[in-house]
Design a protein around this motif. Structure first.
Motif, PDB file in Angstrom:
ATOM      1  N   ASN A  58      14.253  23.566 -13.377  1.00 30.89           N
ATOM      2  CA  ASN A  58      13.208  22.840 -12.659  1.00 30.89           C
ATOM      3  C   ASN A  58      13.521  22.638 -11.185  1.00 30.89           C
ATOM      4  OD1 ASN A  58      11.728  21.786 -15.212  1.00 30.89           O
ATOM      5  ND2 ASN A  58      13.864  21.223 -15.533  1.00 30.89           N
ATOM      6  N   TYR A  59      12.478  22.712 -10.388  1.00 31.93           N
ATOM      7  CA  TYR A  59      12.549  22.258  -9.006  1.00 31.93           C
ATOM      8  C   TYR A  59      11.525  21.143  -8.874  1.00 31.93           C
ATOM      9  CZ  TYR A  59      11.510  21.800  -4.091  1.00 31.93           C
ATOM     10  OH  TYR A  59      11.317  21.258  -2.841  1.00 31.93           O
ATOM     11  N   SER A  60      11.877  20.029  -8.220  1.00 29.94           N
ATOM     12  CA  SER A  60      10.853  19.037  -7.928  1.00 29.94           C
ATOM     13  C   SER A  60      11.135  18.385  -6.587  1.00 29.94           C
ATOM     14  CB  SER A  60      10.752  17.990  -9.037  1.00 29.94           C
ATOM     15  OG  SER A  60      11.962  17.308  -9.166  1.00 29.94           O
ATOM     16  N   ASP A  61      10.083  17.975  -5.936  1.00 28.71           N
ATOM     17  CA  ASP A  61      10.258  17.198  -4.710  1.00 28.71           C
ATOM     18  C   ASP A  61       9.189  16.124  -4.659  1.00 28.71           C
ATOM     19  OD1 ASP A  61       7.874  18.322  -3.531  1.00 28.71           O
ATOM     20  OD2 ASP A  61       9.048  20.044  -2.866  1.00 28.71           O
ATOM     21  N   ALA A  62       9.476  15.114  -3.873  1.00 27.56           N
ATOM     22  CA  ALA A  62       8.537  14.006  -3.757  1.00 27.56           C
ATOM     23  C   ALA A  62       8.589  13.480  -2.338  1.00 27.56           C
ATOM     24  CB  ALA A  62       8.914  12.891  -4.730  1.00 27.56           C
ATOM     25  N   SER A  63       7.442  13.018  -1.867  1.00 26.08           N
ATOM     26  CA  SER A  63       7.413  12.358  -0.570  1.00 26.08           C
ATOM     27  C   SER A  63       6.498  11.161  -0.704  1.00 26.08           C
ATOM     28  CB  SER A  63       6.890  13.308   0.505  1.00 26.08           C
ATOM     29  OG  SER A  63       5.553  13.664   0.210  1.00 26.08           O
ATOM     30  N   GLY A  64       6.799  10.141   0.031  1.00 24.52           N
ATOM     31  CA  GLY A  64       5.955   8.963  -0.083  1.00 24.52           C
ATOM     32  C   GLY A  64       6.088   8.068   1.135  1.00 24.52           C
ATOM     33  N   GLU A  65       5.048   7.285   1.357  1.00 24.60           N
ATOM     34  CA  GLU A  65       5.099   6.271   2.405  1.00 24.60           C
ATOM     35  C   GLU A  65       4.542   4.989   1.813  1.00 24.60           C
ATOM     36  OE1 GLU A  65       2.297   6.568   5.616  1.00 24.60           O
ATOM     37  OE2 GLU A  65       1.041   8.016   4.542  1.00 24.60           O
ATOM     38  N   ALA A  66       5.019   3.867   2.330  1.00 26.15           N
ATOM     39  CA  ALA A  66       4.540   2.586   1.819  1.00 26.15           C
ATOM     40  C   ALA A  66       4.565   1.557   2.931  1.00 26.15           C
ATOM     41  CB  ALA A  66       5.404   2.112   0.662  1.00 26.15           C
ATOM     42  N   ALA A  67       3.607   0.643   2.877  1.00 24.01           N
ATOM     43  CA  ALA A  67       3.551  -0.457   3.839  1.00 24.01           C
ATOM     44  C   ALA A  67       3.473  -1.764   3.069  1.00 24.01           C
ATOM     45  CB  ALA A  67       2.327  -0.309   4.736  1.00 24.01           C
ATOM     46  N   VAL A  68       4.148  -2.784   3.578  1.00 20.96           N
ATOM     47  CA  VAL A  68       4.051  -4.132   3.017  1.00 20.96           C
ATOM     48  C   VAL A  68       3.687  -5.067   4.152  1.00 20.96           C
ATOM     49  CG1 VAL A  68       5.179  -5.965   1.694  1.00 20.96           C
ATOM     50  CG2 VAL A  68       6.033  -3.633   1.528  1.00 20.96           C
ATOM     51  N   ALA A  69       2.692  -5.908   3.932  1.00 28.56           N
ATOM     52  CA  ALA A  69       2.368  -6.929   4.930  1.00 28.56           C
ATOM     53  C   ALA A  69       2.058  -8.228   4.197  1.00 28.56           C
ATOM     54  CB  ALA A  69       1.174  -6.504   5.777  1.00 28.56           C
ATOM     55  N   THR A  70       2.431  -9.335   4.806  1.00 33.62           N
ATOM     56  CA  THR A  70       2.187 -10.642   4.170  1.00 33.62           C
ATOM     57  C   THR A  70       1.695 -11.653   5.202  1.00 33.62           C
ATOM     58  OG1 THR A  70       4.362 -11.589   4.647  1.00 33.62           O
ATOM     59  CG2 THR A  70       4.187 -10.262   2.654  1.00 33.62           C
TER      60      THR A  70
ATOM     61  N   VAL B 189       0.862  -1.186   0.000  1.00 32.31           N
ATOM     62  CA  VAL B 189       0.000   0.000   0.000  1.00 32.31           C
ATOM     63  C   VAL B 189       0.897   1.235   0.000  1.00 32.31           C
ATOM     64  CG1 VAL B 189      -1.912   1.150   1.167  1.00 32.31           C
ATOM     65  CG2 VAL B 189      -1.574  -1.304   1.470  1.00 32.31           C
ATOM     66  N   SER B 190       0.656   2.164  -0.891  1.00 31.14           N
ATOM     67  CA  SER B 190       1.511   3.353  -0.888  1.00 31.14           C
ATOM     68  C   SER B 190       0.717   4.612  -1.170  1.00 31.14           C
ATOM     69  CB  SER B 190       2.635   3.201  -1.916  1.00 31.14           C
ATOM     70  OG  SER B 190       2.117   3.228  -3.219  1.00 31.14           O
ATOM     71  N   ARG B 191       1.333   5.709  -0.763  1.00 32.36           N
ATOM     72  CA  ARG B 191       0.707   7.015  -0.943  1.00 32.36           C
ATOM     73  C   ARG B 191       1.856   8.008  -1.097  1.00 32.36           C
ATOM     74  NH1 ARG B 191      -2.776   8.291   3.941  1.00 32.36           N
ATOM     75  NH2 ARG B 191      -4.457   7.462   2.673  1.00 32.36           N
ATOM     76  N   GLY B 192       1.690   8.947  -1.993  1.00 35.85           N
ATOM     77  CA  GLY B 192       2.794   9.891  -2.173  1.00 35.85           C
ATOM     78  C   GLY B 192       2.344  11.181  -2.820  1.00 35.85           C
ATOM     79  N   GLY B 193       3.214  12.171  -2.757  1.00 33.29           N
ATOM     80  CA  GLY B 193       2.921  13.447  -3.384  1.00 33.29           C
ATOM     81  C   GLY B 193       4.161  13.996  -4.065  1.00 33.29           C
ATOM     82  N   GLU B 194       3.937  14.822  -5.067  1.00 37.06           N
ATOM     83  CA  GLU B 194       5.050  15.393  -5.815  1.00 37.06           C
ATOM     84  C   GLU B 194       4.748  16.838  -6.145  1.00 37.06           C
ATOM     85  OE1 GLU B 194       6.047  11.598  -8.587  1.00 37.06           O
ATOM     86  OE2 GLU B 194       5.945  13.550  -9.588  1.00 37.06           O
ATOM     87  N   THR B 195       5.793  17.625  -6.202  1.00 33.83           N
ATOM     88  CA  THR B 195       5.671  18.989  -6.710  1.00 33.83           C
ATOM     89  C   THR B 195       6.676  19.116  -7.839  1.00 33.83           C
ATOM     90  OG1 THR B 195       5.313  19.753  -4.468  1.00 33.83           O
ATOM     91  CG2 THR B 195       5.787  21.439  -6.102  1.00 33.83           C
ATOM     92  N   GLU B 196       6.246  19.702  -8.933  1.00 34.35           N
ATOM     93  CA  GLU B 196       7.179  19.884 -10.040  1.00 34.35           C
ATOM     94  C   GLU B 196       6.986  21.299 -10.567  1.00 34.35           C
ATOM     95  OE1 GLU B 196       6.709  16.929 -13.190  1.00 34.35           O
ATOM     96  OE2 GLU B 196       7.368  18.518 -14.551  1.00 34.35           O
ATOM     97  N   ILE B 197       8.062  22.070 -10.532  1.00 32.13           N
ATOM     98  CA  ILE B 197       7.972  23.464 -10.973  1.00 32.13           C
ATOM     99  C   ILE B 197       8.967  23.685 -12.097  1.00 32.13           C
ATOM    100  CG2 ILE B 197       8.317  25.875 -10.291  1.00 32.13           C
ATOM    101  CD1 ILE B 197       7.756  24.829  -7.358  1.00 32.13           C
ATOM    102  N   ARG B 198       8.499  24.231 -13.190  1.00 28.12           N
ATOM    103  CA  ARG B 198       9.408  24.562 -14.291  1.00 28.12           C
ATOM    104  C   ARG B 198       9.387  26.058 -14.531  1.00 28.12           C
ATOM    105  NH1 ARG B 198       9.739  21.036 -19.572  1.00 28.12           N
ATOM    106  NH2 ARG B 198      11.004  19.917 -18.062  1.00 28.12           N
ATOM    107  N   VAL B 199      10.582  26.638 -14.599  1.00 27.85           N
ATOM    108  CA  VAL B 199      10.709  28.069 -14.816  1.00 27.85           C
ATOM    109  C   VAL B 199      11.363  28.297 -16.168  1.00 27.85           C
ATOM    110  CG1 VAL B 199      12.081  30.051 -14.066  1.00 27.85           C
ATOM    111  CG2 VAL B 199      10.741  28.779 -12.403  1.00 27.85           C
ATOM    112  N   TYR B 200      10.861  29.299 -16.896  1.00 29.37           N
ATOM    113  CA  TYR B 200      11.459  29.656 -18.178  1.00 29.37           C
ATOM    114  C   TYR B 200      11.486  31.172 -18.286  1.00 29.37           C
ATOM    115  CZ  TYR B 200      12.289  29.785 -23.250  1.00 29.37           C
ATOM    116  OH  TYR B 200      12.807  30.015 -24.496  1.00 29.37           O
ATOM    117  N   GLN B 201      12.642  31.724 -18.503  1.00 31.00           N
ATOM    118  CA  GLN B 201      12.834  33.174 -18.590  1.00 31.00           C
ATOM    119  C   GLN B 201      12.203  33.900 -17.413  1.00 31.00           C
ATOM    120  OE1 GLN B 201      11.637  34.113 -22.638  1.00 31.00           O
ATOM    121  NE2 GLN B 201      13.533  33.261 -23.451  1.00 31.00           N
ATOM    122  N   GLY B 202      12.452  33.356 -16.234  1.00 31.55           N
ATOM    123  CA  GLY B 202      12.030  34.015 -15.008  1.00 31.55           C
ATOM    124  C   GLY B 202      10.587  33.777 -14.603  1.00 31.55           C
ATOM    125  N   GLU B 203       9.802  33.218 -15.510  1.00 32.85           N
ATOM    126  CA  GLU B 203       8.384  32.983 -15.211  1.00 32.85           C
ATOM    127  C   GLU B 203       8.140  31.499 -14.941  1.00 32.85           C
ATOM    128  OE1 GLU B 203       5.963  35.381 -15.110  1.00 32.85           O
ATOM    129  OE2 GLU B 203       7.603  36.821 -15.385  1.00 32.85           O
TER     130      GLU B 203
END
Lengths: 466, 466
Positions: free
Chosen positions: A166-178, A45-59
């Motif tokens: 570009n700036y990007s970051d990611a975070s995530g959590e995951a669980a494994v059970a058997t 089971v996993s859950r995660g988030g990401e941010t991705e920012i791209r800049v071009y000519q200051g914008e």
């Protein structure tokens, strides 16, 4: 994926009310608890988030904010395996996924080695994989980092412009059970800045890139990323196609890391048990030059891909694959290990909830030598400093060993780095290249890849150009 | 899909997305079910099934795009994602806007007779077993076979603040076969695949056992292959196997986003002769049943046939919504994305070169010394410099106008504009090639390619033989 066994303490490097994975573990537990006798069940089971920012000519060109979650369920019964997944944690969907996995297994072939991993009591090496500073880092400052990187990248040379920053970051959590007793959870975050550059001169355009990674934005070295991107683009301006010949090549650390990834495919235990590794019968034999020692060590905190547990929830561990040129072991997950009559080396890898674990290297590194790249180059009469390769996925065959890639770099003549060259290939075979390694540099570079970089010198490689 | 999100909900979500003053908003919703089965080492290892369902919301304010996605398709979930995307693209000023959606008639390009989701899983497994048997029966040298089957059914729904409201249903069936032969010289590999955007009826006309025998034949033939030459030679590429040449040599460079940033060697060249006058290059997303075919692109624009190069003259680039809007150019149906979790950008669909005047046999017989490529592997291009590589997975020497000995694998390298000019013979035997996955900016989308047999005057082959 990061993680920690239920039998050990959770160490996430965060303070106070750190999440303990209770929510994801509860979902995994519920699935596992619904196993019927005679059935093995694994829930990832996993859950995660990401941010991705791209800049071009200051914008800001784009800003992507993404959240994803999902579950993958494996069911094994009477030697048959079935799998299903869904990109949601909605309870009704989870029931459907379990039913699909059960249905799918009826179509598999009976395999006496099929089965989930079982706890092997190898202790987990605690890692700091979570950084609260990144979790609380303001959006405006992320944008500013990308802007700053763009500015810096054009500051060293007037011929350089930026394609994107570009700036990007990611975070995530995951669980494994058997049902076999594995129960782990972990979380991880990280961030990354990168820039693509273009350099123009006399109607010619060359490109470059630079990047920096960290658990937190405070670890970035924007100056180095910008300088790399500027240098990579400008130093190829005016490059010509070199004359074909055999020579000694020096792989830049970034290229070595890609080369090691290819080598690791030949040491993959699953390829070995299925007869598709060219080293399958060579355990204990010399397969590389004596100075070549290759270790896969995800417990080394310096490695960007260091981790606490593998994709099946077993503790990640240090494995020496090639020791002083002698092939010592292959990488295994539980299936390939069972078939090979050995134990898992903790090398199960999985690409999220949509797939089942395979075998793969986690954090490769070569035992480093002593000298800097400049010192190495000073001893080479006719050689090539390889700064980039292309077509590794199309021109390298880890089964036959044929190696041929496009390349760009700088010629080395009389101990000095000279003219830039491009539009040529370098070729040999993996078997020969390992034996033809004549030096490993001391310049280890911890890259955001599954292998650390270091300068690597290989003799007698064919350069095909004009 | 229309019933999954009601029109009035979409209208409210789009209005919500524009609340911060953005000038464009779009909802892309997707519901995808997929099945896959893999056979390896004589066993059906696993059957898998998956479900991905969610929506991506794009908000554009000036030159800034905000994007957020969610797997929660309720009005609440969509409004939250819309708010996140709007915040990301925020330009400050607010305003209320009313959106009126007009349903667009479906643009049907494929006809699906028998949906693969209605086919028993047993039939899919049997297909793999037939492939395994056929490949192994092709010769005692075959020591390993792996094969994969996959199908997917994806329903998409796209609505935007300009009133566009379109939907599509995309069905795919894919098969891959890989064989390994073992001999005195080590192991060699052979590969075949097929992929179409139609239903299960494809197996009435495609003989999968023949594909398997072909994969086996390639591997067996290469056991007696000699090292490929090193250096520049004339190269003849068999029909239907070299479309990737154009995909890399110029396709990516004709994507309007690369062009706009001056990161393409083809920028500012419309109306100019950029290729041999023999070459007419088309990108066509409407070719019935082909791997890159879609009814609408992933921005809701109907796909179409676009001539990119006509008789050697560059006629146009490929466009997505944003580049079209910015440059006042018509959209071309090339705005694509990997899934609802990804931003759309300019991508190819099916890219191919039309027939030329030559008899394919004459092309070979008029080549005194060169290389004949019967199957190309993947490739990679640097759009800024135009340098590209691609792998040759099945190739032969041409000596005295005849195809002679097989060659080992390697990469070829060339420069796009130069290679396009160096095409000096073009056959009249057009054929589409194998299904491909094109990667750009971390996103993979299915693409097709094709071409008649052709000759390039000079290409650099990255082998090791003198």
């Amino acid at each position: 994926m990061s993680g920690s066994n239920s039998s050990t303490s959770t160490s996430t490097g965060s303070n106070g009310a750190a999440p303990d994975g209770a929510e994801l573990l509860a979902i995994a537990d519920r699935v596992v608890a619904s196993a019927v006798p005679g059935e093995q069940v694994e829930a990832y089971v996993s859950r995660g988030g990401e941010t991705e920012i791209r800049v071009y000519q200051g914008e800001v060109e784009h800003f992507v904010s993404a959240q994803a979650e999902g579950i993958g369920i494996r069911v094994i019964r009477d030697g048959r395996t079935g799998f299903a997944y869904a990109g949601t944690l909605d309870p009704a969907s989870i029931d459907e996924v379990l039913a699909d996995a059960r249905d799918n297994l009826t179509f598999g072939t009976v395999d006496e080695w099929a089965g989930l991993a079982e706890p092997d009591h190898v202790p987990v090496t605690d890692q700091v994989l979570w950084n609260d500073e990144l979790a609380g880092f303001a959006t405006d400052r992320k944008i500013e980092l990308a802007r700053e990187l763009e500015r810096l990248s054009t500051s060293f040379d007037p011929r350089v412009r930026v394609d994107d920053a570009n700036y990007s970051d990611a975070s995530g959590e995951a669980a494994v059970a058997t049902t076999t007793g594995i129960r782990t959870w972990g979380r991880e975050n990280g961030c990354y800045v990168s820039v693509s550059t273009l350099a123009d001169e006399g109607g010619e355009t060359q490109s470059g890139f630079g990047f920096s990674v960290g658990r937190s934005p405070t670890e970035f070295d924007l100056e180095k990323a910008a300088r790399d991107a500027s240098d990579r683009a400008t130093r190829l301006l005016g490059a010509t196609k070199p004359a074909s010949r055999r020579l000694t090549i020096v792989l830049d650390p970034f290229v070595t890391a890609q080369f090691l990834a290819v080598i690791s495919a030949t040491l993959n235990g699953e390829a070995v048990v299925k007869g598709r590794s060219l080293f399958r019968d060579r355990l204990g034999e010399e397969v590389a030059a004596p100075i070549f020692t290759l270790v896969d060590d995800p417990t080394d905190p310096r490695a960007y891909t260091s981790t606490e547990v593998d994709g099946e929830g077993l503790a990640a561990r240090r494995n020496v694959l090639i020791d002083d040129g002698v092939l010592r072991q292959f990488s295994h997950a539980s299936y390939s290990a069972r078939r090979a009559g050995t134990t898992s080396t903790g090398n199960a890898v999985r690409g999220g909830f949509r797939g089942t674990p395979g075998v793969g290297a986690l954090a490769l590194q070569l035992a480093p030598g002593e000298r800097t790249q400049a010192e190495i180059v000073a001893d080479i009469d006719d050689g090539l400093l390889v700064q980039s390769v292309s077509g590794i996925h199309s021109g390298v065959n880890p089964i036959s060993g044929d190696f041929s890639t496009g390349a760009a770099g700088l010629l080395i003549s009389g101990g000095e780095v000279g003219a830039p060259v491009r539009e040529f290939t370098i070729a040999s075979t993996l078997q020969r290249m390992l034996n033809d390694v004549i030096e490993v540099g001391g310049d280890v570079d911890w890259l955001p890849m599954r292998a650390a970089g270091v300068s690597l010198v290989i003799r007698d490689v064919t350069m095909s150009g004009a | 899909m229309n019933h999954v999100i009601d029109r009035d909900v979409l209208e409210r979500v789009l209005a919500g997305a524009l609340r911060t003053g953005a000038d464009f908003a779009e909802v892309y919703a997707e519901d995808k079910r997929s099945t896959s089965a893999s056979l390896d080492d004589g066993r059906v290892e696993q059957m898998s099934s998956g479900r991905d369902r969610g929506a991506g919301i794009r908000v554009v304010a000036g030159d800034t795009t905000g994007y957020a996605h969610t797997s929660d398709l309720s009005e609440r979930g969509l409004l939250d994602a819309a708010a996140a995307a709007a915040a990301a693209a925020s330009s400050g000023g607010g305003g209320a806007k009313v959106i009126g959606l007009t349903p667009r008639e479906r643009h049907v390009v494929n006809s699906v007779v028998q949906s693969p989701t209605d086919i028993a899983k047993t039939a899919k497994v049997e297909l793999l077993q037939r492939v395994d048997e056929a490949a192994r029966a092709a010769g005692s040298e075959i020591v390993q076979v792996s094969a994969g089957y996959g199908d997917s059914q994806k329903r998409v729904l796209i609505a935007n603040s300009d009133g566009l409201f379109a939907d599509d249903e995309q069905t795919r069936v894919l098969m891959r076969i890989s064989a390994i032969a073992n001999g005195d010289t080590g192991m060699q590999t052979g590969f075949q695949s097929m992929g179409h955007t139609v239903g299960w009826e494809i197996f009435d006309s495609v003989d999968v056992e023949e594909l398997a025998r072909d994969a086996a034949r390639q591997a067996i033939t290469k056991l007696r292959a000699r090292p490929a030459p090193s250096g520049a030679v004339p190269v003849v590429i068999k029909h239907g196997s070299g479309g990737v040449l154009f995909h890399e040599a110029c396709g990516h460079g004709l994507e309007a986003d690369h062009v706009a940033k001056g990161a393409s060697v083809y920028a500012n060249k419309v109306g100019e002769l950029v290729a041999s006058p023999l070459v007419t290059l088309v990108d066509d997303g409407t070719l019935a049943g082909e791997w890159g075919t879609l009814g609408i692109d992933d921005e809701g624009h109907p796909t179409q046939r676009n001539t990119l190069i006509e008789d050697g003259v560059l006629t146009d680039y490929m466009w997505d919504f944003l580049r079209s809007r910015k440059d006042g150019h018509a959209q071309s149906g090339n705005g694509r994305r990997q899934s609802y979790m990804h931003l759309p950008m300019v991508r190819m669909t099916n890219t191919f070169v039309l027939d030329g005047p030559d008899d394919p046999d004459d092309i070979i017989s008029s080549t005194d010394h060169g290389v004949y490529i019967a199957k190309l592997g993947g490739g990679q291009v640097n759009t800024a410099s135009g340098d590209f590589v691609f792998g040759m997975t099945e190739a032969y020497l041409i000596e005295g106008g005849e195809i002679t000995e097989p060659l080992r694998e390697g990469n070829l390298i060339g420069n796009g504009p130069e290679v396009l000019r160096d095409i000096d013979m073009l056959g009249n035997d057009f054929a589409m090639g194998n299904p491909g996955t094109c990667g750009k900016d971390g996103q993979g989308v299915p693409v097709g390619d094709g071409q008649p047999t052709l000759r390039v005057k000079s290409l650099t082959i990255g082998g090791t033989a003198a």
